[in-house]
Design a protein around this motif. Structure first.
Motif, PDB file in Angstrom:
ATOM      1  N   MET A 152       0.795  -1.184   0.000  1.00 54.81           N
ATOM      2  CA  MET A 152       0.000   0.000   0.000  1.00 54.81           C
ATOM      3  C   MET A 152       0.847   1.262   0.000  1.00 54.81           C
ATOM      4  SD  MET A 152      -3.181   0.129   0.204  1.00 54.81           S
ATOM      5  CE  MET A 152      -4.659  -0.271   0.690  1.00 54.81           C
ATOM      6  N   ALA A 153       1.956   1.159   0.636  1.00 62.12           N
ATOM      7  CA  ALA A 153       2.833   2.317   0.719  1.00 62.12           C
ATOM      8  C   ALA A 153       3.294   2.702  -0.683  1.00 62.12           C
ATOM      9  CB  ALA A 153       4.007   2.004   1.613  1.00 62.12           C
ATOM     10  N   LYS A 154       3.538   1.696  -1.489  1.00 61.86           N
ATOM     11  CA  LYS A 154       3.966   1.982  -2.847  1.00 61.86           C
ATOM     12  C   LYS A 154       2.824   2.599  -3.633  1.00 61.86           C
ATOM     13  CE  LYS A 154       7.914  -0.520  -3.900  1.00 61.86           C
ATOM     14  NZ  LYS A 154       8.717  -0.777  -4.955  1.00 61.86           N
ATOM     15  N   LEU A 155       1.642   2.132  -3.415  1.00 58.58           N
ATOM     16  CA  LEU A 155       0.473   2.669  -4.106  1.00 58.58           C
ATOM     17  C   LEU A 155       0.244   4.112  -3.699  1.00 58.58           C
ATOM     18  CD1 LEU A 155      -1.390   1.487  -6.187  1.00 58.58           C
ATOM     19  CD2 LEU A 155      -2.941   0.863  -4.370  1.00 58.58           C
ATOM     20  N   ASP A 156       0.425   4.428  -2.429  1.00 62.82           N
ATOM     21  CA  ASP A 156       0.285   5.796  -1.946  1.00 62.82           C
ATOM     22  C   ASP A 156       1.369   6.691  -2.577  1.00 62.82           C
ATOM     23  OD1 ASP A 156      -1.916   5.290  -0.408  1.00 62.82           O
ATOM     24  OD2 ASP A 156      -0.758   4.923   1.426  1.00 62.82           O
ATOM     25  N   GLU A 157       2.551   6.143  -2.670  1.00 63.06           N
ATOM     26  CA  GLU A 157       3.654   6.900  -3.253  1.00 63.06           C
ATOM     27  C   GLU A 157       3.376   7.213  -4.722  1.00 63.06           C
ATOM     28  OE1 GLU A 157       7.997   5.741  -3.368  1.00 63.06           O
ATOM     29  OE2 GLU A 157       7.444   5.179  -1.324  1.00 63.06           O
ATOM     30  N   ILE A 158       2.886   6.232  -5.456  1.00 61.97           N
ATOM     31  CA  ILE A 158       2.573   6.409  -6.877  1.00 61.97           C
ATOM     32  C   ILE A 158       1.436   7.406  -7.022  1.00 61.97           C
ATOM     33  CG2 ILE A 158       1.668   5.255  -8.917  1.00 61.97           C
ATOM     34  CD1 ILE A 158       3.234   2.794  -8.117  1.00 61.97           C
ATOM     35  N   ALA A 159       0.404   7.328  -6.159  1.00 59.96           N
ATOM     36  CA  ALA A 159      -0.728   8.252  -6.213  1.00 59.96           C
ATOM     37  C   ALA A 159      -0.250   9.668  -5.917  1.00 59.96           C
ATOM     38  CB  ALA A 159      -1.792   7.823  -5.224  1.00 59.96           C
ATOM     39  N   GLU A 160       0.651   9.773  -4.936  1.00 60.11           N
ATOM     40  CA  GLU A 160       1.183  11.092  -4.584  1.00 60.11           C
ATOM     41  C   GLU A 160       1.977  11.676  -5.750  1.00 60.11           C
ATOM     42  OE1 GLU A 160       4.237  12.716  -1.320  1.00 60.11           O
ATOM     43  OE2 GLU A 160       2.726  11.308  -0.557  1.00 60.11           O
ATOM     44  N   LEU A 161       2.798  10.854  -6.407  1.00 55.43           N
ATOM     45  CA  LEU A 161       3.563  11.315  -7.563  1.00 55.43           C
ATOM     46  C   LEU A 161       2.629  11.723  -8.702  1.00 55.43           C
ATOM     47  CD1 LEU A 161       6.566   8.824  -7.757  1.00 55.43           C
ATOM     48  CD2 LEU A 161       6.682  11.271  -7.408  1.00 55.43           C
TER      49      LEU A 161
END
Length: 120
Positions: free
Chosen positions: A1-10
């Protein structure tokens, strides 16, 4: 999920950057649509006026030369061919008569000698 949040933030940051770019382009578009372009013809005007002055000077020089030529033509003397021939013919006749007279005058001493010899 952390990666998904990071991608969404980017992605949200990229979208915000894209939106700012679009806003900026819209501002430039409105600026360019209202911007008036005026042609600057001052260089062309300068060149044309200089050429016009040059042409006026050339025309003035031509008029002066033409007036000079007309003046000399008006003041020249033209003689008809027949008068030149008549004058040269009379001059030749005058020289022939003068030569004949000189010849006869040069023979006077001889005639005197001859007359003296005959006793006249």
């Amino acid at each position: 999920m952390a990666k998904l949040d990071e991608i969404a933030e980017l992605l949200t940051e990229e979208i915000k950057g894209f939106e700012t770019s679009v806003d900026r382009m819209e501002e430039l578009k409105t600026f360019l649509m209202t911007y008036k372009i005026q042609a600057d013809t001052s260089d062309i005007d300068f060149i044309l006026t200089r050429y016009n002055d040059y042409q006026k000077k050339a025309i003035e020089d031509q008029h002066k030369m033409m007036a000079n030529a007309v003046y000399y033509i008006k003041n020249s003397m033209n003689f008809p061919k027949w008068s030149i021939k008549l004058f040269s013919g009379l001059l030749i006749i005058a020289f022939v008569v003068l030569g004949y007279c000189v010849y006869k005058v040069s023979q006077i001493p001889e005639k005197r000698q001859e007359a003296f010899g005959q006793g006249e």
